[in-house]
Structure formats: structure tokens, C-alpha cells
Enzyme design. Sequence first.
Site, PDB file in Angstrom:
ATOM      1  N   LYS A  53      15.460  57.988  88.248  1.00  0.00           N
ATOM      2  CA  LYS A  53      14.683  57.835  87.047  1.00  0.00           C
ATOM      3  C   LYS A  53      14.915  55.768  87.089  1.00  0.00           C
ATOM      4  CE  LYS A  53      15.282  62.063  85.497  1.00  0.00           C
ATOM      5  NZ  LYS A  53      15.751  63.035  84.417  1.00  0.00           N
ATOM      6  N   ASN A 106      10.151  59.235  84.936  1.00  0.00           N
ATOM      7  CA  ASN A 106      10.491  60.844  85.696  1.00  0.00           C
ATOM      8  C   ASN A 106       9.104  60.892  85.765  1.00  0.00           C
ATOM      9  OD1 ASN A 106       9.100  61.893  83.795  1.00  0.00           O
ATOM     10  ND2 ASN A 106      10.376  63.497  83.334  1.00  0.00           N
ATOM     11  N   ASP A 140      10.551  63.443  80.128  1.00  0.00           N
ATOM     12  CA  ASP A 140      11.981  64.467  79.474  1.00  0.00           C
ATOM     13  C   ASP A 140      12.014  64.536  78.237  1.00  0.00           C
ATOM     14  OD1 ASP A 140      13.101  64.494  81.563  1.00  0.00           O
ATOM     15  OD2 ASP A 140      14.120  63.030  82.015  1.00  0.00           O
ATOM     16  N   GLY A 142      24.645  64.442  72.029  1.00  0.00           N
ATOM     17  CA  GLY A 142      24.320  63.491  73.776  1.00  0.00           C
ATOM     18  C   GLY A 142      24.192  62.439  73.634  1.00  0.00           C
ATOM     19  N   ALA A 143      23.773  61.531  74.526  1.00  0.00           N
ATOM     20  CA  ALA A 143      24.003  60.272  74.410  1.00  0.00           C
ATOM     21  C   ALA A 143      23.222  59.129  75.946  1.00  0.00           C
ATOM     22  CB  ALA A 143      24.176  58.942  73.486  1.00  0.00           C
ATOM     23  N   GLY A 144      22.625  60.798  76.523  1.00  0.00           N
ATOM     24  CA  GLY A 144      23.321  60.497  78.416  1.00  0.00           C
ATOM     25  C   GLY A 144      21.207  60.768  77.884  1.00  0.00           C
ATOM     26  N   GLY A 145      20.599  60.365  79.993  1.00  0.00           N
ATOM     27  CA  GLY A 145      19.456  60.386  79.981  1.00  0.00           C
ATOM     28  C   GLY A 145      18.265  61.289  78.741  1.00  0.00           C
ATOM     29  N   ALA A 146      18.613  62.706  78.609  1.00  0.00           N
ATOM     30  CA  ALA A 146      18.170  63.912  78.733  1.00  0.00           C
ATOM     31  C   ALA A 146      17.981  63.379  77.306  1.00  0.00           C
ATOM     32  CB  ALA A 146      18.981  64.767  78.447  1.00  0.00           C
ATOM     33  N   GLY A 174      15.773  75.524  77.011  1.00  0.00           N
ATOM     34  CA  GLY A 174      15.498  74.139  78.230  1.00  0.00           C
ATOM     35  C   GLY A 174      14.563  74.555  79.041  1.00  0.00           C
TER      36      GLY A 174
HETATM   37  P1  NDP Z   1      24.040  62.720  80.812  1.00  0.00           P
HETATM   38  O1  NDP Z   1      24.771  62.489  82.507  1.00  0.00           O
HETATM   39  O2  NDP Z   1      23.123  61.085  81.867  1.00  0.00           O
HETATM   40  O3  NDP Z   1      24.060  62.505  79.568  1.00  0.00           O
HETATM   41  C1  NDP Z   1      25.428  64.060  79.361  1.00  0.00           C
HETATM   42  C2  NDP Z   1      25.913  64.089  78.766  1.00  0.00           C
HETATM   43  O4  NDP Z   1      26.236  65.103  78.098  1.00  0.00           O
HETATM   44  C3  NDP Z   1      26.389  62.538  77.650  1.00  0.00           C
HETATM   45  O5  NDP Z   1      25.984  62.533  76.493  1.00  0.00           O
HETATM   46  C4  NDP Z   1      27.859  62.998  77.987  1.00  0.00           C
HETATM   47  O6  NDP Z   1      28.925  62.158  76.811  1.00  0.00           O
HETATM   48  C5  NDP Z   1      28.137  64.283  77.984  1.00  0.00           C
HETATM   49  N1  NDP Z   1      28.996  65.046  78.414  1.00  0.00           N
HETATM   50  C6  NDP Z   1      29.454  65.949  79.027  1.00  0.00           C
HETATM   51  N2  NDP Z   1      30.532  66.392  79.303  1.00  0.00           N
HETATM   52  C7  NDP Z   1      30.732  66.815  77.771  1.00  0.00           C
HETATM   53  C8  NDP Z   1      32.051  66.953  76.691  1.00  0.00           C
HETATM   54  N3  NDP Z   1      32.752  68.131  77.339  1.00  0.00           N
HETATM   55  N4  NDP Z   1      31.668  67.677  75.725  1.00  0.00           N
HETATM   56  C9  NDP Z   1      31.461  66.445  74.993  1.00  0.00           C
HETATM   57  N5  NDP Z   1      29.843  65.945  75.533  1.00  0.00           N
HETATM   58  C10 NDP Z   1      29.953  66.318  76.622  1.00  0.00           C
HETATM   59  O7  NDP Z   1      23.279  63.849  81.878  1.00  0.00           O
HETATM   60  P2  NDP Z   1      21.626  64.281  81.241  1.00  0.00           P
HETATM   61  O8  NDP Z   1      21.206  63.398  79.150  1.00  0.00           O
HETATM   62  O9  NDP Z   1      20.374  63.335  81.979  1.00  0.00           O
HETATM   63  O10 NDP Z   1      21.275  65.602  81.021  1.00  0.00           O
HETATM   64  C11 NDP Z   1      22.138  66.199  80.545  1.00  0.00           C
HETATM   65  C12 NDP Z   1      21.252  68.029  80.490  1.00  0.00           C
HETATM   66  O11 NDP Z   1      20.392  67.404  79.984  1.00  0.00           O
HETATM   67  C13 NDP Z   1      21.552  68.607  81.341  1.00  0.00           C
HETATM   68  O12 NDP Z   1      22.109  69.524  80.808  1.00  0.00           O
HETATM   69  C14 NDP Z   1      20.341  68.441  81.810  1.00  0.00           C
HETATM   70  O13 NDP Z   1      19.868  69.920  82.251  1.00  0.00           O
HETATM   71  C15 NDP Z   1      19.680  69.054  80.975  1.00  0.00           C
HETATM   72  N6  NDP Z   1      18.135  68.139  81.039  1.00  0.00           N
HETATM   73  C16 NDP Z   1      17.349  68.822  80.465  1.00  0.00           C
HETATM   74  C17 NDP Z   1      15.669  69.144  80.979  1.00  0.00           C
HETATM   75  C18 NDP Z   1      14.880  69.780  80.702  1.00  0.00           C
HETATM   76  O14 NDP Z   1      13.860  69.840  81.494  1.00  0.00           O
HETATM   77  N7  NDP Z   1      15.417  71.222  80.502  1.00  0.00           N
HETATM   78  C19 NDP Z   1      15.299  67.814  81.797  1.00  0.00           C
HETATM   79  C20 NDP Z   1      16.441  66.103  81.932  1.00  0.00           C
HETATM   80  C21 NDP Z   1      17.712  67.599  81.358  1.00  0.00           C
HETATM   81  P3  NDP Z   1      29.988  61.036  77.459  1.00  0.00           P
HETATM   82  O15 NDP Z   1      28.176  59.999  76.510  1.00  0.00           O
HETATM   83  O16 NDP Z   1      31.321  61.117  76.118  1.00  0.00           O
HETATM   84  O17 NDP Z   1      30.168  61.391  78.460  1.00  0.00           O
END
Ligand code: NDP
Length: 289
Positions: free
Chosen positions: A77, A98, A113, A136-140, A254
Amino acid sequence: MNAHDNKAKDFLPQLTGSFAQPAAENPTVAMVEAAYKHHGLHFRYINCEVSPENLETAIQGAKALGWSGFNCSIPHKVAVIKYLDGLGESAKLIGAVNTIVKRDDKWIGENTDGKGFVQALKQIIDPAQKHITLFGAGGAARAVAVELALAGAKTITLVNRSSERAEEVVTLLNDNTPTQAVYNSWENRYAIDPKTQIVINATSVGLYPDVDQQLNIDFDSIHPDMVVADGIHNPPETHLLKTAKDKGCKTVNGIQMLVNQGVIGIKYWTGVDVDAQVMHTKLNEVFDL
Ligand code: NDP
């Protein structure tokens, strides 16, 4: 005469698809091809497993073969951006792409997304001027936060385990959009502020196969007038959504986000607004729901 007008005698479909690794578990091909078929669009969608070392060659191949565009997912991405001619507004802010669209022979990167999520949410509540709590603060989460801000959200409280990525998203929102964003740390059981109108899980907590994993939140802080959304599409009914529904909240899952991403991607490539229900039905079929 274009490809659609003379479909019966045209054996050359327009090509679209996806480049990702892994690729086999991604159901997008099933729902996009169902929509192409339903609307008589002379297009195909090809799901391709592409490694990081082969990304550049794969893109050159798509260009040489005259593809109309493609999706790219994990792990491409961000890496894909250097091969493109430009970025859409939100893709630029998110810093990830994406969906790639050919416009006037230029390859432009978009990010659906968050757009798919906001479109699904709008069927229940307009995020404009709303108070939102986003986990959350990841890609999604970043994509969803940017689109909510561009859609006029009043405040976004970003709750994340690690602070670094979260602070980055908060700064991005405060510097580039009118939304007021704040970061709240997430060390203990988190109680959602009662003024929150929309609660969103954009973490991977509860994602298959860890379907029993629960968000570390005080579920008593979810009130019936909050709309609760979860980005996880497998399983579509997460523990969070089940709990929220039991309390009487309206919910967005989702699958709705994924379907709306597909609708937006197909519109970019074909110009046609496809029927989301056709794609939804196909996903229910492939997931045996
Ligand atoms: P990333 O790996 O970039 O981010 C993961 C996120 O989850 C981070 O904020 C991480 O926190 C948090 N996390 C993971 N484990 C834990 C935990 N045990 N407790 C608290 N926080 C946690 O993933 P993405 O952002 O790409 O994806 C996240 C979700 O979104 C996935 O489930 C994916 O399937 C979904 N998604 C859905 C889409 C759709 O079309 N429906 C499109 C894209 C994604 P930290 O920063 O602290 O590690």
C-alpha cells in the site's frame, strides 16, 4: 463503439485486479466479478499474488497489458506510490494507496479503505459534526480517521495501545482538517466518553482466528444511542457488535465497509455505480453466512 456497446462480438475484456501477498484469502475477486456480471460490464478482475520484489515488474506488466486499474493490499500500500503519477486527496493525507486508476493515461493512487467505511456509516448516521471515538492507529484506522475528518467529523478521540502511531494520526488530522483530534492512552479498561455518538473499532482485535479476543473496554460505557462500527469483516458479527446490538445500538460491520470499497473501486474503473446488494449476496455466499 466501446467494449460495452458491442459485447457479443468483443472478446477483449477490460482488465482489473489485485496485487497482494498473501492473495488467496482475499474475497474481493468474487464480489467484484459478481458485480461485473450482474451489470453486463465487459471487465474481468484477476487476483494476483505479487511479492515485494516483483511489484515494479507487475505494475509495468499491467501497464503493458492495458489494464484499467487495480487494487493493492498488504504489503504494497505504501511501496506502490513511487510507481504512480499522482495521488487523490485522501490517499495523499493517508500516505497509502489501495486502488489505482488510469485517468488520461496517468496512474493515480486512491485509498478506498476509509471511503468505503464512511459510505457504509452514512447509511445509518452522517459523521458530519459528530463526536467519534476511534480505537486503533494502524493503516485502517488512519484511513478511516482521514475520511471521517474530510466528511466533517467534529471531534475524533483516538484510542490506541502504542502512542507513537496514534500521535502521528492526531497531528495529521489537526494540521490538515477542521476536525479536533485528541489521543487517549489505552492502558486500562477504557470507558467511552458519554458524549460520543459513533464508536469504531479499527484495531485487529477479534479478527479470525482470534474471534474470542475482546477489546479492553468498559462495555457498560456503550449507550443505546451510540452507533457502533467494526472494521473487521471476518467474522462479520464481532463480540463488540453483538454486545452493542444487545444494548440496542445501531451497528455497521466490516462486510458493509468492504462492499462499499468495492462499489467505489468499480466506479473508478468503469464509471458505473454498481448494486452493493449483489456484492453483499456474493460475499454471504462465499463465507457461508
Ligand atoms: P495494522 O496492523 O496496521 O494495525 C493494527 C491495529 O490494531 C493497531 O492500532 C494496533 O495497536 C491494534 N491492535 C492489535 N492488537 C491489539 C490488542 N491486542 N489490543 C489493542 N490494540 C491492538 O492493521 P490494519 O490497520 O491494516 O487493520 C486493522 C483491522 O482493520 C484488521 O482487522 C483488518 O482486517 C481491518 N480492515 C478492514 C477493512 C475492510 O474493508 N473491512 C479494510 C482494511 C482493514 P498498536 O499500534 O498498539 O500495535
